[in-house]
Design a protein around this motif. Structure first.
Motif, PDB file in Angstrom:
ATOM      1  N   GLY A 429     -64.596  61.530-110.159  1.00 32.01           N
ATOM      2  CA  GLY A 429     -64.023  60.789-111.266  1.00 32.01           C
ATOM      3  C   GLY A 429     -64.267  59.302-111.187  1.00 32.01           C
ATOM      4  O   GLY A 429     -63.479  58.507-111.711  1.00 32.01           O
ATOM      5  N   LEU A 430     -65.382  58.909-110.572  1.00 28.92           N
ATOM      6  CA  LEU A 430     -65.648  57.491-110.380  1.00 28.92           C
ATOM      7  C   LEU A 430     -66.392  56.881-111.562  1.00 28.92           C
ATOM      8  O   LEU A 430     -66.008  55.834-112.079  1.00 28.92           O
ATOM      9  N   SER A 431     -67.500  57.514-111.973  1.00 32.65           N
ATOM     10  CA  SER A 431     -68.292  56.930-113.053  1.00 32.65           C
ATOM     11  C   SER A 431     -68.970  58.024-113.861  1.00 32.65           C
ATOM     12  O   SER A 431     -69.008  59.198-113.470  1.00 32.65           O
ATOM     13  N   GLU A 432     -69.535  57.609-114.994  1.00 32.84           N
ATOM     14  CA  GLU A 432     -70.235  58.547-115.860  1.00 32.84           C
ATOM     15  C   GLU A 432     -71.552  59.020-115.267  1.00 32.84           C
ATOM     16  O   GLU A 432     -72.163  59.958-115.792  1.00 32.84           O
ATOM     17  N   MET A 433     -71.971  58.425-114.164  1.00 31.55           N
ATOM     18  CA  MET A 433     -73.153  58.936-113.472  1.00 31.55           C
ATOM     19  C   MET A 433     -72.924  60.369-112.989  1.00 31.55           C
ATOM     20  O   MET A 433     -73.873  61.147-112.862  1.00 31.55           O
ATOM     21  N   GLU A 434     -71.682  60.720-112.729  1.00 29.23           N
ATOM     22  CA  GLU A 434     -71.366  62.092-112.324  1.00 29.23           C
ATOM     23  C   GLU A 434     -71.697  63.073-113.443  1.00 29.23           C
ATOM     24  O   GLU A 434     -72.110  64.211-113.190  1.00 29.23           O
ATOM     25  N   ASP A 435     -71.518  62.652-114.703  1.00 24.19           N
ATOM     26  CA  ASP A 435     -71.850  63.512-115.836  1.00 24.19           C
ATOM     27  C   ASP A 435     -73.359  63.738-115.920  1.00 24.19           C
ATOM     28  O   ASP A 435     -73.818  64.842-116.234  1.00 24.19           O
ATOM     29  N   TYR A 436     -74.127  62.694-115.637  1.00 23.75           N
ATOM     30  CA  TYR A 436     -75.581  62.846-115.591  1.00 23.75           C
ATOM     31  C   TYR A 436     -75.983  63.832-114.493  1.00 23.75           C
ATOM     32  O   TYR A 436     -76.911  64.634-114.663  1.00 23.75           O
ATOM     33  N   LEU A 437     -75.303  63.759-113.346  1.00 22.17           N
ATOM     34  CA  LEU A 437     -75.612  64.656-112.240  1.00 22.17           C
ATOM     35  C   LEU A 437     -75.358  66.108-112.623  1.00 22.17           C
ATOM     36  O   LEU A 437     -76.191  66.989-112.373  1.00 22.17           O
ATOM     37  N   VAL A 438     -74.219  66.369-113.259  1.00 20.08           N
ATOM     38  CA  VAL A 438     -73.882  67.735-113.667  1.00 20.08           C
ATOM     39  C   VAL A 438     -74.913  68.277-114.652  1.00 20.08           C
ATOM     40  O   VAL A 438     -75.391  69.410-114.526  1.00 20.08           O
ATOM     41  N   LYS A 439     -75.287  67.451-115.619  1.00 16.51           N
ATOM     42  CA  LYS A 439     -76.245  67.888-116.643  1.00 16.51           C
ATOM     43  C   LYS A 439     -77.607  68.194-116.035  1.00 16.51           C
ATOM     44  O   LYS A 439     -78.219  69.230-116.341  1.00 16.51           O
ATOM     45  N   ALA A 440     -78.083  67.311-115.176  1.00 13.94           N
ATOM     46  CA  ALA A 440     -79.418  67.512-114.592  1.00 13.94           C
ATOM     47  C   ALA A 440     -79.437  68.692-113.628  1.00 13.94           C
ATOM     48  O   ALA A 440     -80.411  69.448-113.582  1.00 13.94           O
ATOM     49  N   ALA A 441     -78.359  68.849-112.849  1.00  9.67           N
ATOM     50  CA  ALA A 441     -78.290  69.990-111.921  1.00  9.67           C
ATOM     51  C   ALA A 441     -78.245  71.302-112.698  1.00  9.67           C
ATOM     52  O   ALA A 441     -78.893  72.293-112.331  1.00  9.67           O
ATOM     53  N   SER A 442     -77.483  71.318-113.785  1.00  9.63           N
ATOM     54  CA  SER A 442     -77.387  72.526-114.599  1.00  9.63           C
ATOM     55  C   SER A 442     -78.743  72.915-115.177  1.00  9.63           C
ATOM     56  O   SER A 442     -79.087  74.099-115.256  1.00  9.63           O
ATOM     57  N   ALA A 443     -79.536  71.911-115.555  1.00 11.67           N
ATOM     58  CA  ALA A 443     -80.878  72.190-116.078  1.00 11.67           C
ATOM     59  C   ALA A 443     -81.765  72.841-115.038  1.00 11.67           C
ATOM     60  O   ALA A 443     -82.734  73.525-115.375  1.00 11.67           O
ATOM     61  N   GLN A 444     -81.430  72.631-113.761  1.00  9.98           N
ATOM     62  CA  GLN A 444     -82.179  73.263-112.674  1.00  9.98           C
ATOM     63  C   GLN A 444     -81.592  74.611-112.280  1.00  9.98           C
ATOM     64  O   GLN A 444     -82.114  75.270-111.389  1.00  9.98           O
ATOM     65  N   GLY A 445     -80.510  75.010-112.906  1.00  8.72           N
ATOM     66  CA  GLY A 445     -79.832  76.234-112.509  1.00  8.72           C
ATOM     67  C   GLY A 445     -78.968  76.056-111.284  1.00  8.72           C
ATOM     68  O   GLY A 445     -78.665  77.014-110.578  1.00  8.72           O
ATOM     69  N   ARG A 446     -78.574  74.809-111.029  1.00  7.31           N
ATOM     70  CA  ARG A 446     -77.740  74.511-109.857  1.00  7.31           C
ATOM     71  C   ARG A 446     -76.350  74.074-110.284  1.00  7.31           C
ATOM     72  O   ARG A 446     -76.160  73.472-111.351  1.00  7.31           O
ATOM     73  N   SER A 447     -75.385  74.321-109.422  1.00  4.76           N
ATOM     74  CA  SER A 447     -74.028  73.837-109.637  1.00  4.76           C
ATOM     75  C   SER A 447     -73.835  72.538-108.863  1.00  4.76           C
ATOM     76  O   SER A 447     -74.658  72.169-108.021  1.00  4.76           O
ATOM     77  N   VAL A 448     -72.747  71.861-109.154  1.00  3.95           N
ATOM     78  CA  VAL A 448     -72.377  70.660-108.424  1.00  3.95           C
ATOM     79  C   VAL A 448     -71.153  70.970-107.580  1.00  3.95           C
ATOM     80  O   VAL A 448     -70.122  71.401-108.099  1.00  3.95           O
ATOM     81  N   LYS A 449     -71.289  70.800-106.276  1.00 10.24           N
ATOM     82  CA  LYS A 449     -70.162  70.981-105.356  1.00 10.24           C
ATOM     83  C   LYS A 449     -69.633  69.627-104.927  1.00 10.24           C
ATOM     84  O   LYS A 449     -70.403  68.692-104.692  1.00 10.24           O
ATOM     85  N   MET A 450     -68.318  69.545-104.824  1.00 11.62           N
ATOM     86  CA  MET A 450     -67.732  68.304-104.357  1.00 11.62           C
ATOM     87  C   MET A 450     -67.947  68.154-102.858  1.00 11.62           C
ATOM     88  O   MET A 450     -68.055  69.142-102.122  1.00 11.62           O
TER      89      MET A 450
END
Length: 546
Positions: A429-450
Motif C-alpha cells: 500500500g505504498l505507491s501506485e507502482m504496486e498496481d503496475y506490478l500486479v498488472k504486468a505480473a498478471s500479463a505473464q500469468g504470475r501472481s504477486v506475493k507479499m
C-alpha cells in the motif's frame, strides 16, 4: 544490497526467512509462462550469461569500490552502454563521481555511563558520519526516549516534553507495531521506516542529541548482535556535504540489551517495565540518572568512486525520466593467511547489473522502431553494500532533478534458476507502482506475493530507498533465498556466490520482461504514479510536484 544498513550486510539474517520451506517457490518451466505483451524484443540469455560471467570473474576481484575491480567494472559497463547506442547522462559522460569519506573508528574505546563501563564490540558500538578525527562525549546526560519516533501521521512523538540537546538518548529498535503485533498500531508486524535504525539516528540528530544508542534485541532487529558488531566496528563510507556532515548525529551507536539492562538497573529502573510503557502514545522520556563519557577516534580517508549512468532520450518529454537501476559493487577481495578470498557476488549483484544491460539492449531496439516519449535512465550505483552511498549521490539531484523522475525500478539480486509462477512485492500500500506490478505480473500469468517477512523492512534496505526518500515512487525486484534455499545459508555475502554456466536464468528472463513491460508503459502513457500511504515520501513528492 541498505541499510542500512542501511547496508546489505544487515540483510543476511532478514533474508534467511525466505529459505523457510513454507515460502519455497513453486516452479514451472520458462516456456509455460507467457511473456509480458509489451515486450516485443526477446531476452537474449546468452548476453546475460556472458555479462554475469565477466562481472563475477576473479579478474574483477569482487568489484570492490575504490579498487582496480571498480575500474574494470565501470569501464566495462560504460562500453556496453556505448555499444548499445546510449549516451552518458552526466554531461554526455557515463561516469558520475561519488566523493566519499572512509571512516574507521578506533575500537580501543570505552563507554562509561555513571559507574558502569562497557567494552567496544562486545557491549556497544559507536561510529560517526561527521568528518572529524576526534569526537568526545563529556558528561552527557542519558535519557530513555522509548522508540525515538516522531510520527505525526500516527499521532506519536517520543520527544514531546523533553529537550535532548547535547544529551545521550537510548532508544528501542523497530517500532511499536512490531512489538504489539497490533495492525492498528503503526502497520503492525510490517516495519515502517520509523523502525529502521537509520531513522533513529536521523531523528535524534534533528532533536539535537549528542549521541544515540539503540538497544539491540535479536527479534525486532532481525539479526543477532554479531551482525551489529561486524557491521559497525570496521571501515564505513559516507557522502560529504559542504559542512563536513555536521548535521549528522555526532555519535551513532548500538548497545547490547544486557548492558542496557544494567544502565536501567543502576538508575533504579526496570528495563522491561519501561519497554512496556514505551508502547503507549502518551509515553514521556525518562532520565536514566547518569552521564555518558566516550572518546571516539577516527581514521579518515577521502576517496572518489563512480556511478555509471546512461540515457535513452525520449522523443516528446526528454526531461521526464524512468529510472532502471542496480548496484554494481560487491565486497571485493580479502587477503588471508591462506591466500586471497574473492567475493565475486554473482547473484548479488552481477545478475542485476547484467539485467540492466540486457534491458538497455532491448529498450534501445524498441526505441529504434517506435521512440519512447520519455527518457529511460540506466543507473548502476557504487557502494550499495557499504550504505547506499552511490544511490544517495544520485538522489541528490546533481545530474537529474528527482522531481523529473517518474519512477524507479531497482534490481538487487535475481532468480538465476527456473521460472516461477509469482513475483514478490516489498512494502504494501505504498505507491501506485504496486498496481503496475500486479498488472504486468498478471500479463505473464504470475501472481504477486507479499514479502514473507515484512517485519524485516526490506523495502528500506536497497538503493531504490534513496530515491523513495526524495519522493520518487519505486519498486524493488529481489529474488535470493526464495528460490534457492541454499543461497542465503552458504552463498550470500560469501565467496561461494559464484557464476555457474548451469543456471537456466528462467527467472531472470521473466523479471527482465516484467521490468521492460512496466518501464515501456510509463515511458509512453504520461502517468506520474502517486504515493498511497501518508509518509514523508508522499509529502516530498507533493512538495516537488503539487
Amino acid at each position: 544490497m541498505t541499510l542500512l544498513k542501511t547496508s546489505c550486510v544487515l540483510l543476511s539474517l532478514a533474508l534467511v526467512a525466505c529459505s523457510d520451506p513454507a515460502s519455497t517457490a513453486s516452479k514451472t518451466s520458462p516456456a509455460a509462462l507467457p511473456s509480458a505483451p509489451s515486450t516485443a524484443i526477446e531476452v537474449n540469455l546468452s548476453n546475460v550469461h556472458q555479462d554475469i560471467k565477466i562481472l563475477a570473474s576473479d579478474e574483477f576481484a569482487g568489484r570492490g569500490p575504490l579498487t582496480a575491480g571498480e575500474t574494470l567494472t565501470i569501464n566495462y559497463l560504460a562500453k556496453q552502454y556505448q555499444d548499445i547506442g546510449l549516451v552518458g547522462a552526466v554531461d554526455g559522460k557515463f561516469m558520475q563521481p561519488v566523493e566519499m569519506a572512509q571512516l574507521t573508528p578506533d575500537q580501543n574505546m570505552t563507554l562509561s555511563i555513571g559507574q558502569l563501563s562497557f567494552n567496544a564490540g562486545s557491549d556497544f558500538t559507536a561510529r560517526t558520519q561527521q568528518i572529524q578525527s576526534l569526537i568526545e562525549l563529556k558528561d552527557s546526560e542519558v535519557v530513555f526516549v522509548g522508540y525515538g519516533i516522531n510520527a505525526p501521521e500516527y499521532q506519536w512523538n517520543d520527544f514531546k516534553d523533553v529537550d535532548v540537546k547535547g544529551k545521550t538518548v537510548v532508544v528501542l529498535v523497530n517500532d511499536p507495531g512490531f512489538a504489539t503485533q497490533d495492525d492498528d498500531l503503526f502497520t503492525g508486524n510490517a516495519m515502517t521506516y520509523y523502525g529502521r535504525w537509520t531513522y533513529k539516528y536521523e531523528e535524534a540528530a534533528r532533536q539535537g542529541a549528542a549521541a544515540v544508542f539503540i538497544v539491540h534485541e535479536t527479534a525486532p532487529a532481525a539479526y543477532p548482535w554479531s551482525v551489529v558488531e561486524s557491521s559497525n566496528t570496521g571501515s564505513k563510507y559516507t557522502l560529504i556535504d559542504n559542512n563536513k556532515n555536521a548535521s549528522q548525529i555526532p555519535i551513532m551507536g548500538w548497545i547490547d540489551v544486557e548492558a542496557a539492562g544494567e544502565i536501567f538497573q543502576q538508575a533504579g529502573l526496570d528495563y522491561q517495565q519501561l519497554k512496556q510503557r514505551a508502547l503507549q502514545p502518551d509515553f514521556t522520556a525518562v532520565p536514566l540518572k547518569a552521564k555518558a563519557n566516550l572518546t571516539l577516534r577516527n581514521q579518515l580517508t577521502m576517496a572518489k568512486s563512480h556511478n555509471v549512468v546512461a540515457q535513452l532520450t525520449g522523443s516528446e518529454a526528454p526531461n521526464e525520466y524512468i529510472v532502471i537501476s542496480a548496484h554494481w559493487d560487491h565486497f571485493g577481495t580479502n587477503e588471508t593467511e591462506t591466500g586471497p578470498k574473492i567475493f565475486n557476488g554473482a547473484v548479488d549483484n552481477a545478475s542485476g547489473t547484467a539485467a540492466t544491460l540486457e534491458i538497455a539492449r532491448m529498450m534501445a531496439k524498441m526505441h529504434q522502431h517506435t521512440p519512447f516519449k520519455r527518457s529511460i535512465i540506466f543507473a548502476n550505483f557504487t557502494a550499495e553494500e557499504t550504505g547506499l552511498i552511490g544511490s544517495e549521490q544520485f538522489a541528490s539531484g546533481d545530474i537529474l532533478p528527482t522531481k523529473q523522475m517518474v519512477a524507479l525500478l531497482n534490481i538487487d539480486g535475481m532468480n538465476v534458476l527456473d521460472a516461477v509462477d509469482y513475483t514478490l512485492q516489498y512494502g504494501k500500500g505504498l505507491s501506485e507502482m504496486e498496481d503496475y506490478l500486479v498488472k504486468a505480473a498478471s500479463a505473464q500469468g504470475r501472481s504477486v506475493k507479499m514479502d514473507p517477512r515484512p517485519q524485516n523492512g526490506l523495502f528500506f534496505r536497497s538503493d531504490h530507498f534513496s530515491l523513495a526518500k526524495q519522493g520518487v515512487p519505486s519498486l524493488l525486484f529481489m529474488s535470493l533465498g526464495d528460490t534457492d534455499p541454499d543461497y542465503i545459508t552458504h552463498k550470500y555475502h560469501k565467496e561461494e556466490d559464484d557464476y555457474s554456466a548451469d543456471w537456466s536464468l528462467g527467472g531472470v528472463k521473466q523479471d527482465i520482461e516484467l521490468i521492460v513491460d512496466i518501464a515501456a508503459q510509463l515511458a509512453n502513457n504520461g502517468d506520474w504514479p502517486k504515493w498511497k500511504a501518508e509518509s514523508d515520501f508522499k509529502a516530498r513528492r507533493v512538495q516537488e510536484r503539487p
